[in-house]
Enzyme design. Structure first.
Site, PDB file in Angstrom:
ATOM      1  N   ASP A 107      -2.621 -13.190   4.449  1.00  0.00           N
ATOM      2  CA  ASP A 107      -3.853 -12.529   4.864  1.00  0.00           C
ATOM      3  C   ASP A 107      -3.765 -12.426   6.382  1.00  0.00           C
ATOM      4  O   ASP A 107      -3.700 -13.444   7.071  1.00  0.00           O
ATOM      5  CB  ASP A 107      -5.066 -13.372   4.442  1.00  0.00           C
TER       6      ASP A 107
ATOM      7  N   GLY B 131       0.814  -1.208   0.000  1.00  0.00           N
ATOM      8  CA  GLY B 131       0.000   0.000   0.000  1.00  0.00           C
ATOM      9  C   GLY B 131       0.847   1.258   0.000  1.00  0.00           C
ATOM     10  O   GLY B 131       2.053   1.218  -0.245  1.00  0.00           O
TER      11      GLY B 131
ATOM     12  N   TYR C  19     -14.113   3.540  10.753  1.00  0.00           N
ATOM     13  CA  TYR C  19     -12.644   3.538  10.733  1.00  0.00           C
ATOM     14  C   TYR C  19     -12.102   4.170  12.019  1.00  0.00           C
ATOM     15  O   TYR C  19     -11.230   3.602  12.692  1.00  0.00           O
ATOM     16  CB  TYR C  19     -12.181   4.319   9.502  1.00  0.00           C
TER      17      TYR C  19
HETATM   18  P1  NAD Z   1      -3.362   1.179   1.798  1.00  0.00           P
HETATM   19  O1  NAD Z   1      -4.812   0.908   1.650  1.00  0.00           O
HETATM   20  O2  NAD Z   1      -2.654   1.939   0.756  1.00  0.00           O
HETATM   21  O3  NAD Z   1      -2.572  -0.198   2.017  1.00  0.00           O
HETATM   22  C1  NAD Z   1      -3.074  -1.245   2.815  1.00  0.00           C
HETATM   23  C2  NAD Z   1      -2.498  -2.535   2.315  1.00  0.00           C
HETATM   24  O4  NAD Z   1      -3.013  -3.587   3.129  1.00  0.00           O
HETATM   25  C3  NAD Z   1      -2.906  -2.855   0.871  1.00  0.00           C
HETATM   26  O5  NAD Z   1      -1.757  -3.146   0.100  1.00  0.00           O
HETATM   27  C4  NAD Z   1      -3.815  -4.077   0.997  1.00  0.00           C
HETATM   28  O6  NAD Z   1      -3.716  -4.982  -0.073  1.00  0.00           O
HETATM   29  C5  NAD Z   1      -3.305  -4.696   2.289  1.00  0.00           C
HETATM   30  N1  NAD Z   1      -4.315  -5.532   2.942  1.00  0.00           N
HETATM   31  C6  NAD Z   1      -5.655  -5.342   3.008  1.00  0.00           C
HETATM   32  N2  NAD Z   1      -6.237  -6.364   3.657  1.00  0.00           N
HETATM   33  C7  NAD Z   1      -5.258  -7.213   4.016  1.00  0.00           C
HETATM   34  C8  NAD Z   1      -5.229  -8.451   4.725  1.00  0.00           C
HETATM   35  N3  NAD Z   1      -6.340  -9.032   5.147  1.00  0.00           N
HETATM   36  N4  NAD Z   1      -4.033  -9.040   4.928  1.00  0.00           N
HETATM   37  C9  NAD Z   1      -2.886  -8.470   4.474  1.00  0.00           C
HETATM   38  N5  NAD Z   1      -2.847  -7.314   3.782  1.00  0.00           N
HETATM   39  C10 NAD Z   1      -4.016  -6.697   3.559  1.00  0.00           C
HETATM   40  O7  NAD Z   1      -3.196   1.891   3.226  1.00  0.00           O
HETATM   41  P2  NAD Z   1      -2.010   2.834   3.717  1.00  0.00           P
HETATM   42  O8  NAD Z   1      -2.349   4.218   3.341  1.00  0.00           O
HETATM   43  O9  NAD Z   1      -0.700   2.262   3.357  1.00  0.00           O
HETATM   44  O10 NAD Z   1      -2.242   2.735   5.303  1.00  0.00           O
HETATM   45  C11 NAD Z   1      -1.604   1.761   6.084  1.00  0.00           C
HETATM   46  C12 NAD Z   1      -2.023   1.943   7.530  1.00  0.00           C
HETATM   47  O11 NAD Z   1      -1.807   3.285   7.939  1.00  0.00           O
HETATM   48  C13 NAD Z   1      -3.508   1.660   7.818  1.00  0.00           C
HETATM   49  O12 NAD Z   1      -3.639   1.090   9.092  1.00  0.00           O
HETATM   50  C14 NAD Z   1      -4.123   3.030   7.818  1.00  0.00           C
HETATM   51  O13 NAD Z   1      -5.270   3.068   8.620  1.00  0.00           O
HETATM   52  C15 NAD Z   1      -3.007   3.852   8.443  1.00  0.00           C
HETATM   53  N6  NAD Z   1      -3.119   5.273   8.118  1.00  0.00           N
HETATM   54  C16 NAD Z   1      -2.926   5.715   6.837  1.00  0.00           C
HETATM   55  C17 NAD Z   1      -3.065   7.068   6.548  1.00  0.00           C
HETATM   56  C18 NAD Z   1      -2.877   7.604   5.155  1.00  0.00           C
HETATM   57  O14 NAD Z   1      -3.075   8.809   4.930  1.00  0.00           O
HETATM   58  N7  NAD Z   1      -2.470   6.789   4.178  1.00  0.00           N
HETATM   59  C19 NAD Z   1      -3.372   7.960   7.571  1.00  0.00           C
HETATM   60  C20 NAD Z   1      -3.603   7.470   8.855  1.00  0.00           C
HETATM   61  C21 NAD Z   1      -3.438   6.134   9.128  1.00  0.00           C
HETATM   62  N1  SER Z   2      -5.749   9.270   5.548  1.00  0.00           N
HETATM   63  C1  SER Z   2      -6.656   8.454   6.279  1.00  0.00           C
HETATM   64  C2  SER Z   2      -7.998   8.440   5.675  1.00  0.00           C
HETATM   65  O1  SER Z   2      -8.385   9.434   5.092  1.00  0.00           O
HETATM   66  C3  SER Z   2      -6.766   8.971   7.695  1.00  0.00           C
HETATM   67  O2  SER Z   2      -6.443   7.948   8.531  1.00  0.00           O
HETATM   68  O3  SER Z   2      -8.681   7.461   5.788  1.00  0.00           O
END
Ligand code: NAD
Ligand code: SER
Length: 314
Positions: A53, A14, A143
């Site tokens: 997973d 991700g 969420y």
């Molecule tokens: P993303 O959606 O880009 O990536 C998540 C990854 O998890 C994907 O590659 C997906 O295939 C994988 N995934 C989904 N279900 C799965 C499972 N059952 N087993 C294994 N892998 C699985 O998300 P991201 O932006 O990289 O965010 C990662 C973490 O950071 C999350 O917990 C998210 O809540 C947190 N977060 C992100 C942001 C942001 O702005 N991107 C902000 C706050 C918090």
């Molecule tokens: N960037 C994230 C969202 O918009 C915040 O955790 O879901």
């Protein structure tokens, strides 16, 4: 760097994982960082990769034992907008995935866990400006509810079972290495791609919706810093507030116009507007600064310059 660590990143393909795996491999060595996701991606050709997973405890245990994993970064989750479309699934994935990893640490199969929380733990009754670490929360999205519950469980596992779990409440994260992943703040990633490709962007948030944001290199730095610091310095075991800078769609559009003067933006707010309106506009991260020395490097202008440079080359 010599290391005895073996690191597993779950959800590594991700937005965050893509950049985190690169940086961890630079620091710990390619073979000491195992990437993993639901299916094999291009990451599988760059170093060790496992299909995992996070809901499948048998596979999870096998991989942890096979690689003698010491640290897990758990990134698999449904983000805010996607989780609103499938609330039950979002809750199950976000909570059960966390329990599966915390239990591995409770059983001493792994020594340290990183799990990200979010500004989504805050809700409409939270002070919107300079939101403190400890305040009214009351999240209104599935969420946010899952992240707040997750924070409580992290602290519980630390207090009851001495699980060394560390966490940050990320603001909206913006990076150029991967596509947006279903978040409300992801307009601020998409806008760059559309600006370069089409010279215009139709934004799903209204023009003055200010949200806390951060450039990905700062988020990666904070993540690795909190995982590497002495345990005694991590005084908050729920999750730390973390702040970069704040802006609205109008303000980021103005920055992009410095690079693409003809860039135009229009606004068609949808259901994600309500999510954004429930979140803070700016975050106070004094505790992170005081306890383990957090300090961001990028502001809006520096981030925009760097995003433009990389995306134009791409
Ligand atoms: P993303 O959606 O880009 O990536 C998540 C990854 O998890 C994907 O590659 C997906 O295939 C994988 N995934 C989904 N279900 C799965 C499972 N059952 N087993 C294994 N892998 C699985 O998300 P991201 O932006 O990289 O965010 C990662 C973490 O950071 C999350 O917990 C998210 O809540 C947190 N977060 C992100 C942001 C942001 O702005 N991107 C902000 C706050 C918090
Ligand atoms: N960037 C994230 C969202 O918009 C915040 O955790 O879901």
């Amino acid at each position: 760097m010599y290391t005895t660590e073996k690191i597993l990143v779950i959800g590594s393909s991700g937005q965050i994982g893509t950049e985190l795996v690169h940086t961890l491999r630079q620091q710990y060595g390619v073979d000491n960082v195992i990437a993993s996701d639901l299916k094999a991606t291009t990451q599988a050709s760059e170093g060790p990769f496992e299909v995992i997973d996070v809901m499948n405890t048998t596979v999870l245990n096998d991989v942890v034992k096979k690689h003698k994993i010491t640290q897990v970064y758990l990134l698999a989750a449904l983000l805010s907008a996607t989780a609103e479309k499938m609330p039950k699934f979002g809750w199950d994935l976000n909570m059960q995935g966390l329990f599966n990893i915390l239990d591995l640490a409770k059983e001493k199969l792994i020594q340290r866990v990183y799990w990200p929380s979010s500004i989504a733990v805050f809700g409409p009754n939270t002070p919107k400006q300079n939101t403190p670490q400890f305040t009214v929360m009351e999240p209104s999205t599935v969420y946010g509810i899952s992240k707040q519950a997750g924070e409580r469980w992290c602290e519980y596992y630390f207090n009851k079972y001495q699980v060394d779990v560390r966490s940050l409440r990320y603001p909206g994260l913006i990076g150029w290495q991967s596509a947006p992943g279903g978040g409300t703040t992801d307009y601020a990633v998409h806008i760059f791609h559309e600006a370069i490709k089409n010279g215009s962007y139709n934004c799903f948030l209204s023009e003055n919706t200010t949200l806390p944001m951060m450039y990905m290199p700062d988020a990666i730095k904070a993540t690795i810093d909190i995982m590497q610091v002495d345990a005694a310095k991590v005084k908050i075991r729920s999750s730390y507030n973390l702040s970069g800078f704040s802006f609205s769609p109008t303000e980021i559009a103005n920055e992009i116009r410095k690079h693409i003067p003809q860039f135009s933006i229009s606004y068609s707010p949808d259901s994600r507007q309500q999510i954004a309106d429930s979140w803070p506009q700016s975050i106070n991260d004094n505790e992170a600064r005081l306890h383990w020395g957090w300090k961001p490097n990028y502001d809006l202008t520096e981030m925009t310059n760097d995003m433009m440079l990389h995306l134009k080359n791409k």
